[in-house]
Write an enzyme that holds these catalytic residues in place. Sequence first.
Site, mmCIF file in Angstrom:
data_model
loop_
_atom_site.group_PDB
_atom_site.id
_atom_site.type_symbol
_atom_site.label_atom_id
_atom_site.label_comp_id
_atom_site.label_asym_id
_atom_site.label_seq_id
_atom_site.Cartn_x
_atom_site.Cartn_y
_atom_site.Cartn_z
ATOM 1 N N LYS A 3 3.476 59.788 -58.580
ATOM 2 C CA LYS A 3 3.200 59.866 -57.145
ATOM 3 C C LYS A 3 4.371 60.459 -56.384
ATOM 4 C CE LYS A 3 0.127 59.465 -54.206
ATOM 5 N NZ LYS A 3 0.605 60.812 -53.848
ATOM 6 N N SER B 65 4.162 58.487 -49.261
ATOM 7 C CA SER B 65 2.900 58.359 -49.999
ATOM 8 C C SER B 65 3.022 57.631 -51.327
ATOM 9 C CB SER B 65 2.291 59.748 -50.230
ATOM 10 O OG SER B 65 1.655 60.212 -49.055
ATOM 11 N N LYS C 247 0.833 54.685 -51.847
ATOM 12 C CA LYS C 247 -0.535 54.751 -52.377
ATOM 13 C C LYS C 247 -0.658 54.192 -53.786
ATOM 14 C CE LYS C 247 -2.124 58.682 -49.547
ATOM 15 N NZ LYS C 247 -0.906 59.107 -48.838
ATOM 16 N N SER D 23 -2.967 63.248 -52.750
ATOM 17 C CA SER D 23 -2.365 62.261 -51.855
ATOM 18 C C SER D 23 -2.995 62.290 -50.470
ATOM 19 C CB SER D 23 -0.847 62.487 -51.747
ATOM 20 O OG SER D 23 -0.207 61.349 -51.238
#
Length: 448
Positions: free
Chosen positions: A257, A67, A70, A131
């Site tokens: 993140k 993720s 992202k 997320s």
Amino acid sequence: MKNLITKTVSLVMAVILIFASFTTFSSIEVQANESVSVHAESAIIVDAKTGKILYEKQSDLKLPPASMTKMMTEYLVLEAINNGDISWDTTTQISDYAYSISADSTFSGIGLKQDKDYTVRQLYEGMSIISDNATTIALAELIAGSEAEFVQMMNEKAKEMGLPEYKFVNSTGLANEDLGENYPEGTEANGYNLLSARSAALLAYHLINDYPEALDFSSTTRSELDNQPLQNLNWMLPEWDDNNFVQYGYKGVDGLKTGYTDEAGYCFTGTAKQGDRRLITVVMKTGSKGERFEETAKLMDYGFSQFTSEELFPKGYQIEEESTLPVTKGKESEVEIATNTSVQSMIKEGEKDLYQLRYEINEENLTGEGALEAPVEEGEKVGEAVLEYTGDANNDYIEGIGGEQRVDVVATNAVEKSNWFMLMLGAIGDFFGNVYHTVVDTVQGWFS
């Protein structure tokens, strides 16, 4: 007397040995404090202001970032808002593809509804805070029309940013095989997104410097969407009051993140600000949710304890013996030059004297004789000063070649153009000077 001398010598030797042992121990202790051992397959620390790399471990190794992918989607959403293509209040609905991802518990979907308008802000919160994959896909489809088109934008932006190692096959970081028949057209059915720690850090560097509002979302511990809680997956946020997470809290952390897949392991791109210093860290392929934060804390401890933000050269600094440039056709024959801003950098303790400046004068502004042509304006840029490190340690920047720290070099005073009469006298003087030298050379040639 002989026994007294022997005892004295023995005592002195004992003191020397004790002192030597203490010195050796102190040296070892300092060396230990100046190193860091990270239990991650790949890792990096970057100064968020200058892009200077403070530490790296296999940072060029390409791995599935999960993720952390992202971050690129976030960048493109914020860029679209900045360009006026969409706004935070723009609404969109959830496609069948995004809905199928949201309804699948294996993807930790939050259960989005179809035939309902969602704002960009709501979807961005879902993507940034928890997320969520479906909200990410919905944003990609809104911006580009399809995820396939959005993936092209991701790879183009990665090239533009200069990411050294990357491959984007979808907007979320999931494996394409998990998307079934919905994997983006033009990518492999079993494809993975790939990033190195260096590329993830460079992506984060662009994200938080170009669009610092991203940190407003990444630092939010809790929100809600459709009455469903959005709980941040970043356990290092110091605002946490949850006893399960408070042990990982770290001063100054406000992003960025997390990521996890079976192939990628537990990853984390973190950022923290303490005083005037901000660090970006990346760990990839750690062993557990908690370990990725523990290893990140090690990196941040190292960065904040071993490096300080220093003013290396003040505004108006001049390099000795290079403080002027010649000027032609002016009322003065030269002009003083200096840096127009101070030069600051994150440097290791005790290394301030290992830095120097080097001028790169813009040759396009110079005549064939290497002079500026009047008029010269006060504050006019004549080149750049490049910061150079003369020590033995690695001194790379996240942006690679051309990523050195630079400041403008400017003229510190104006030089007016000389009037036509003085220019004519100068030209006449140059003419007869050339004639004189030609005659002298010719006469000398007769007798040589």
